[in-house]
Design a protein around this motif. Sequence first.
Motif, PDB file in Angstrom:
ATOM      1  N   ASN A  72      -4.788   6.030   7.808  1.00  8.34           N
ATOM      2  CA  ASN A  72      -4.550   5.856   6.380  1.00  8.34           C
ATOM      3  C   ASN A  72      -5.421   4.715   5.843  1.00  8.34           C
ATOM      4  N   PRO A  73      -6.394   4.998   4.962  1.00  4.77           N
ATOM      5  CA  PRO A  73      -7.258   3.938   4.452  1.00  4.77           C
ATOM      6  C   PRO A  73      -6.659   3.157   3.286  1.00  4.77           C
ATOM      7  N   TYR A  74      -5.459   3.522   2.841  1.00  5.54           N
ATOM      8  CA  TYR A  74      -4.838   2.857   1.685  1.00  5.54           C
ATOM      9  C   TYR A  74      -3.443   2.330   2.033  1.00  5.54           C
ATOM     10  N   PRO A  75      -3.326   1.434   3.021  1.00 10.22           N
ATOM     11  CA  PRO A  75      -1.997   0.943   3.412  1.00 10.22           C
ATOM     12  C   PRO A  75      -1.547  -0.282   2.628  1.00 10.22           C
ATOM     13  N   PHE A  76      -2.220  -0.590   1.527  1.00  9.50           N
ATOM     14  CA  PHE A  76      -2.065  -1.875   0.868  1.00  9.50           C
ATOM     15  C   PHE A  76      -0.815  -1.940  -0.018  1.00  9.50           C
TER      16      PHE A  76
END
Length: 343
Positions: free
Chosen positions: A151-155
Motif C-alpha cells: 500500500n503506497p498510501y498508508p499515511f
Amino acid sequence: MKLIAVLLAVALAAGGWLIRPGALHLAESSTGDAELQRFIDDNYEGPGHRLSVAVVEDTTTRYAGRGTDEHGSFEIGSISKALTGILLGEAVRRGEVKLDQQVGSLLPLDGSDVATVTLEELATHQSGLPNTTGKPLPAARAMLANLSAGNPYPFSVDQLLDQARSAGTDGRGKSTYSNLGGALLGQALAKQAGKSYPDLLQERVFQPLGMRESRTPTSDDGAAPEGYGSGGRRQGTWVQTGYAPAGGVVSTAADLAVLAKALISGKYVEALAPRRDFDEDRIGLFWITTPLPNDRSMIWHNGGTGGYRSFIGVDLERRRAVVVLSDVAADADDFATKLLEAS
C-alpha cells in the motif's frame, strides 16, 4: 548501515517484482444477465479475474459477473474522488462551505502555499499540487510499497497535512491530476463537519442512497480481497486513512448502480456540472465530462489501485449508465465506454 539496509530492501522488493506469474484470464463461473455475458465474451480484452458489470437503463438494472456477482467487493480507487465531489456539492448546497473558500480556512495549513487554494481548485485538479508528496521519506516509503505490491498510501491525516504544507503550487490554474489535492479536500470537508471522512461519507451519501455494501475501510477487517497486477502478481490491499477521500473506498457493482440511478434521476447536479477545462474534456467537482458521438456526452470517473480497476459512466440524455469493476490492474475504460454506447 542505514543506506545499505535501504538499498537491500529496494533490491529485494525489485527482485520480487521481477518474478511475474503467468497472465490471468477471466473466471469461467458466471452470474447474471446472459446478454451482458455475451458482451463480455465478445468485447473484454486483456487480463482478467473477477469482473462485475452493471448496466442501468432508466430505472432498470442488469448485472453480469465473472467469478463473482454484483455484491462482490472491489477497491474503487479514484472513484472515491467522485464521491468526495458529491460531498463538496452537498456541503455547498447546505451552505456549510463555498467553492471559492480557501482550504486554509478549514485545515491547519500554517500559511503554506496550499492554504490559499480554493475548494473548487482542489476539486477541478487546478490547485497546482503534485499528484503525491515529494518529501523524501514518504516518497521512498511509497516507492518501496509499489515495488513490494504493498500500500503506497498508508499515511495518517496529520501526515497528509504535513505533506500538503511542504508541497508547492507552481502549476496552480493548470490541469494537474492530484491525489494529494483530492485527499486534502475530503479531509477539509470532514474537519468542517466535525466527523471522520468515512463517517461523513456514510452519513451523507451511502446511507441516504441505501448503498449498504460500500465503506471506507480503516483496517484490514473492512478491506476488499487482494487483487492482481496486470501481470498476475498478487497485490496487497490499499487501506487508506489520510488519502481515503482520494482512493480509499470499497464498493460493489450493485451499490454503484444505485448511485448511477441517482445521477440519472437528477441528483447531485452540483457535482456533475462542468466548471473548467480539463485537458480535452471538462470537469465538475471531480466528475469528468467527455463528448460522445451524436452530440451526446458521458459523465464519468475511473479508478485504479495496485490490484483493481473501476469505471462509472453516465449518459444523461439516454438515461443510461454503466459500472465496471475488475480485480486486475488493467485498463477497463475502453470496454466500459463501449458498453455505455451499446444499443
